[in-house]
Design a protein around this motif. Sequence first.
Motif, PDB file in Angstrom:
ATOM      1  N   VAL A  10       5.224   0.053  13.670  1.00  0.00           N
ATOM      2  CA  VAL A  10       5.202   1.346  13.010  1.00  0.00           C
ATOM      3  C   VAL A  10       6.587   1.678  12.476  1.00  0.00           C
ATOM      4  CG1 VAL A  10       4.895   3.827  13.362  1.00  0.00           C
ATOM      5  CG2 VAL A  10       3.244   2.237  14.309  1.00  0.00           C
ATOM      6  N   GLY A  11       7.611   1.361  13.263  1.00  0.00           N
ATOM      7  CA  GLY A  11       8.979   1.596  12.804  1.00  0.00           C
ATOM      8  C   GLY A  11       9.302   0.808  11.548  1.00  0.00           C
ATOM      9  N   GLU A  12       8.799  -0.425  11.486  1.00  0.00           N
ATOM     10  CA  GLU A  12       9.006  -1.245  10.290  1.00  0.00           C
ATOM     11  C   GLU A  12       8.327  -0.614   9.082  1.00  0.00           C
ATOM     12  OE1 GLU A  12       9.988  -4.134   7.584  1.00  0.00           O
ATOM     13  OE2 GLU A  12      10.817  -3.827   9.602  1.00  0.00           O
ATOM     14  N   LEU A  13       7.106  -0.102   9.280  1.00  0.00           N
ATOM     15  CA  LEU A  13       6.405   0.554   8.181  1.00  0.00           C
ATOM     16  C   LEU A  13       7.101   1.856   7.779  1.00  0.00           C
ATOM     17  CD1 LEU A  13       2.655   0.025   9.158  1.00  0.00           C
ATOM     18  CD2 LEU A  13       4.028  -1.247   7.496  1.00  0.00           C
ATOM     19  N   ALA A  14       7.647   2.569   8.781  1.00  0.00           N
ATOM     20  CA  ALA A  14       8.370   3.803   8.470  1.00  0.00           C
ATOM     21  C   ALA A  14       9.611   3.505   7.630  1.00  0.00           C
ATOM     22  CB  ALA A  14       8.760   4.523   9.763  1.00  0.00           C
ATOM     23  N   ALA A  15      10.306   2.415   7.968  1.00  0.00           N
ATOM     24  CA  ALA A  15      11.466   2.017   7.172  1.00  0.00           C
ATOM     25  C   ALA A  15      11.036   1.643   5.746  1.00  0.00           C
ATOM     26  CB  ALA A  15      12.185   0.849   7.836  1.00  0.00           C
ATOM     27  N   SER A  16       9.889   0.985   5.642  1.00  0.00           N
ATOM     28  CA  SER A  16       9.376   0.643   4.312  1.00  0.00           C
ATOM     29  C   SER A  16       9.031   1.900   3.521  1.00  0.00           C
ATOM     30  CB  SER A  16       8.132  -0.245   4.443  1.00  0.00           C
ATOM     31  OG  SER A  16       8.438  -1.456   5.094  1.00  0.00           O
ATOM     32  N   PHE A  17       8.525   2.912   4.218  1.00  0.00           N
ATOM     33  CA  PHE A  17       8.227   4.191   3.576  1.00  0.00           C
ATOM     34  C   PHE A  17       9.505   4.801   3.006  1.00  0.00           C
ATOM     35  CE2 PHE A  17       8.145   8.820   3.920  1.00  0.00           C
ATOM     36  CZ  PHE A  17       7.034   9.136   3.151  1.00  0.00           C
ATOM     37  N   VAL A  18      10.575   4.809   3.806  1.00  0.00           N
ATOM     38  CA  VAL A  18      11.842   5.374   3.328  1.00  0.00           C
ATOM     39  C   VAL A  18      12.385   4.544   2.162  1.00  0.00           C
ATOM     40  CG1 VAL A  18      14.203   5.984   3.962  1.00  0.00           C
ATOM     41  CG2 VAL A  18      12.346   6.360   5.587  1.00  0.00           C
ATOM     42  N   ASP A  19      12.263   3.225   2.251  1.00  0.00           N
ATOM     43  CA  ASP A  19      12.680   2.365   1.133  1.00  0.00           C
ATOM     44  C   ASP A  19      11.939   2.752  -0.146  1.00  0.00           C
ATOM     45  OD1 ASP A  19      14.425   0.904   2.703  1.00  0.00           O
ATOM     46  OD2 ASP A  19      13.003  -0.716   3.085  1.00  0.00           O
ATOM     47  N   ALA A  20      10.626   2.981  -0.001  1.00  0.00           N
ATOM     48  CA  ALA A  20       9.800   3.287  -1.171  1.00  0.00           C
ATOM     49  C   ALA A  20      10.173   4.618  -1.810  1.00  0.00           C
ATOM     50  CB  ALA A  20       8.320   3.277  -0.789  1.00  0.00           C
ATOM     51  N   LEU A  21      10.741   5.528  -1.026  1.00  0.00           N
ATOM     52  CA  LEU A  21      11.153   6.809  -1.597  1.00  0.00           C
ATOM     53  C   LEU A  21      12.193   6.635  -2.698  1.00  0.00           C
ATOM     54  CD1 LEU A  21      11.534   9.037   1.617  1.00  0.00           C
ATOM     55  CD2 LEU A  21       9.589   8.906   0.060  1.00  0.00           C
ATOM     56  N   TYR A  22      12.954   5.527  -2.613  1.00  0.00           N
ATOM     57  CA  TYR A  22      14.037   5.302  -3.573  1.00  0.00           C
ATOM     58  C   TYR A  22      13.721   4.160  -4.541  1.00  0.00           C
ATOM     59  CZ  TYR A  22      16.487   8.513  -0.577  1.00  0.00           C
ATOM     60  OH  TYR A  22      16.839   9.633   0.133  1.00  0.00           O
ATOM     61  N   ASP A  67       0.831  -1.209   0.000  1.00  0.00           N
ATOM     62  CA  ASP A  67       0.000   0.000   0.000  1.00  0.00           C
ATOM     63  C   ASP A  67       0.863   1.257   0.000  1.00  0.00           C
ATOM     64  OD1 ASP A  67      -2.301  -1.469  -0.032  1.00  0.00           O
ATOM     65  OD2 ASP A  67      -2.636  -1.367   2.142  1.00  0.00           O
ATOM     66  N   ILE A  68       1.944   1.219   0.766  1.00  0.00           N
ATOM     67  CA  ILE A  68       2.853   2.374   0.807  1.00  0.00           C
ATOM     68  C   ILE A  68       3.458   2.624  -0.563  1.00  0.00           C
ATOM     69  CG2 ILE A  68       5.072   3.173   1.720  1.00  0.00           C
ATOM     70  CD1 ILE A  68       4.319   1.766   4.362  1.00  0.00           C
ATOM     71  N   GLU A  69       3.936   1.553  -1.191  1.00  0.00           N
ATOM     72  CA  GLU A  69       4.538   1.697  -2.517  1.00  0.00           C
ATOM     73  C   GLU A  69       3.506   2.178  -3.539  1.00  0.00           C
ATOM     74  OE1 GLU A  69       6.668  -1.667  -3.921  1.00  0.00           O
ATOM     75  OE2 GLU A  69       8.048  -1.741  -2.210  1.00  0.00           O
ATOM     76  N   LYS A  70       2.291   1.662  -3.419  1.00  0.00           N
ATOM     77  CA  LYS A  70       1.235   2.047  -4.365  1.00  0.00           C
ATOM     78  C   LYS A  70       0.948   3.538  -4.293  1.00  0.00           C
ATOM     79  CE  LYS A  70      -3.520   0.861  -5.688  1.00  0.00           C
ATOM     80  NZ  LYS A  70      -4.704   0.014  -5.350  1.00  0.00           N
ATOM     81  N   LYS A  71       1.009   4.094  -3.058  1.00  0.00           N
ATOM     82  CA  LYS A  71       0.731   5.515  -2.885  1.00  0.00           C
ATOM     83  C   LYS A  71       1.889   6.390  -3.370  1.00  0.00           C
ATOM     84  CE  LYS A  71      -2.451   4.923   1.020  1.00  0.00           C
ATOM     85  NZ  LYS A  71      -2.671   5.159   2.465  1.00  0.00           N
ATOM     86  N   LEU A  72       3.099   5.873  -3.292  1.00  0.00           N
ATOM     87  CA  LEU A  72       4.262   6.705  -3.606  1.00  0.00           C
ATOM     88  C   LEU A  72       4.790   6.525  -5.025  1.00  0.00           C
ATOM     89  CD1 LEU A  72       6.384   6.412  -0.315  1.00  0.00           C
ATOM     90  CD2 LEU A  72       5.070   8.377  -1.109  1.00  0.00           C
ATOM     91  N   VAL A  73       4.706   5.299  -5.528  1.00  0.00           N
ATOM     92  CA  VAL A  73       5.331   4.997  -6.824  1.00  0.00           C
ATOM     93  C   VAL A  73       4.263   4.947  -7.913  1.00  0.00           C
ATOM     94  CG1 VAL A  73       6.827   3.402  -8.072  1.00  0.00           C
ATOM     95  CG2 VAL A  73       7.065   3.656  -5.583  1.00  0.00           C
TER      96      VAL A  73
END
Length: 541
Positions: free
Chosen positions: A527-539, A62-68
């Motif tokens: 939440v920390g795991e999801l936050a790390a996934s968010f940062v991963d998705a930025l790149y 879901d995070i990747e879908k929103k960002l990428v």
Amino acid sequence: MLFFYFVIRYGVKTLRHLRARGTLETIGEGWSWLSTRTLLLLLTLPPMAAKVEPQMAEARRDIEKKLVPSGPQVNRYLSLPSEGQTRDWILSEMDKMDSYCHDFDDRGHKLHDWKDGKISGAVYHGGQDLTNLIVSAYERYCVSNPLHPDIFPTVRKMEAEVVSMCLRMFNNPTGAGTMTSGGTESIIMAVKAYRDWAHDTKGITEPEMIVPASAHAAFDKGAAYLKIKVHTIPVHPVTRQVDLARVKRAINPNTIMLVGSAPNFPDGNVDDITGLGKLAKKHNVGLHVDCCLGSFVVPFIERSFPPGTDGYTMPDFDFRVGGVTSISCDTHKYGFAPKGTSVIMYRTPELRRYQYYINSTWQGTRVCAGGVYASPSLSGSRPGALIAGAWAAMQYMGENGYHQSAKNIIIATRKIAHGIKTEIPELYILGNPPVSVVAFGAKKGSGINILKVGDTMGKKGWHLNALQKPAAVHIAVTTLTVSVVDTFIADLKDSIEEVRASKSGEDGTMVALYGLGESSAVGPNLVGELAASFVDALYKA
């Protein structure tokens, strides 16, 4: 002797920790640690992992879908083109990316368009004329680098003048400072300066710092980078100011600095800087005041609203307070300078020196001074164009321009707070915010989930910030917000009614993320795991 040395050493450290945190809080920390470790261990067992991992994987998707962005219209450029593209092609491709990277509503209007004024903070716009001026300044100095002041003397001059103007704004014309890339770097540089100062003057090798729970996360980040122990002190539930009695109790021979905010980021309230200053002077420790968010608003509040004229009191917060030894101020917020500029100020030039990095034995080529590597902050090379943009913005706005901007922002902020207090009985304001931020939560017994209200506001185009402990939502007012204050109050009323009428269904971002953080002992880890996934998705290209 060795045995007794360790007993005494760790006994003293334990007593200091207990004094700073209190017995109940220390027991709570220990129980939380034990519970978290136990639950994390259980989650590694195959039956639990089979349940949790698919849900986490879905959240990551879901995070990747929103960002990428995806779809046939998306062109991806993962390698250098064999031949360079033309200017027209590049600008055209940017237009295309702007069209498919943004979300749009049913009417084709871009969601969370910063020009609508519905963004909390994030964009600090001084008007199109100022933007054009900054672009011109950037173009003029786009290849400049302050690391080489002999090659770019104009940029050196402008940087020194930006620092000087800020020092005078905060009433310390004889002080010193440097520019940085933003508030986080300014704060980390202050932490570094106090660490090295304490080591040099007091011999402290295990430094500790005392930080309000409402302080910016940059202090924790700096402490993590620089290996400094942090004592987080709770704030008063009504005033939202740091508890001075708890601060006093936490000070010990290893303390290097205290922290206060003017205002803080979560709810916009101002700590008792005078009280903190007295403690700092008495114990000979540093006191850093974080004015990054207040920046070019708080210095003009007295001029706009003399004490006692409107029911709000702005406590003393700058270098006029004895004991204040450093202040951070973001030029790229309410100073309207380009993003990537901030200023860290010190009471004395001597204290600023502890911020520097100097290597006099480096064997590389000449940098800055003959045969020596010396830099004032984290970066070596720095964008002189941003410094030029900050200097241009400050010259363009002038004292009167910033005064009028600050007055408009403060009036809008207080209008929002007043509207919530008098027109929306389900909500309450956190503290008594005097400057540019208003945080609001749901009253007990109202039956309202404030995070769902925040999510509902998001569907109306508002981009607000969620808070926890207590659960709340805040808006940081900018010049763009001033014209839509009435719309904000109206949409907030409508959102409350929609939440009241709705049945439990799919949760939005605020509920999903912050609700998870409070759900169990392992919530913050997830939440920390999801936050790390968010940062991963930025790149993720």
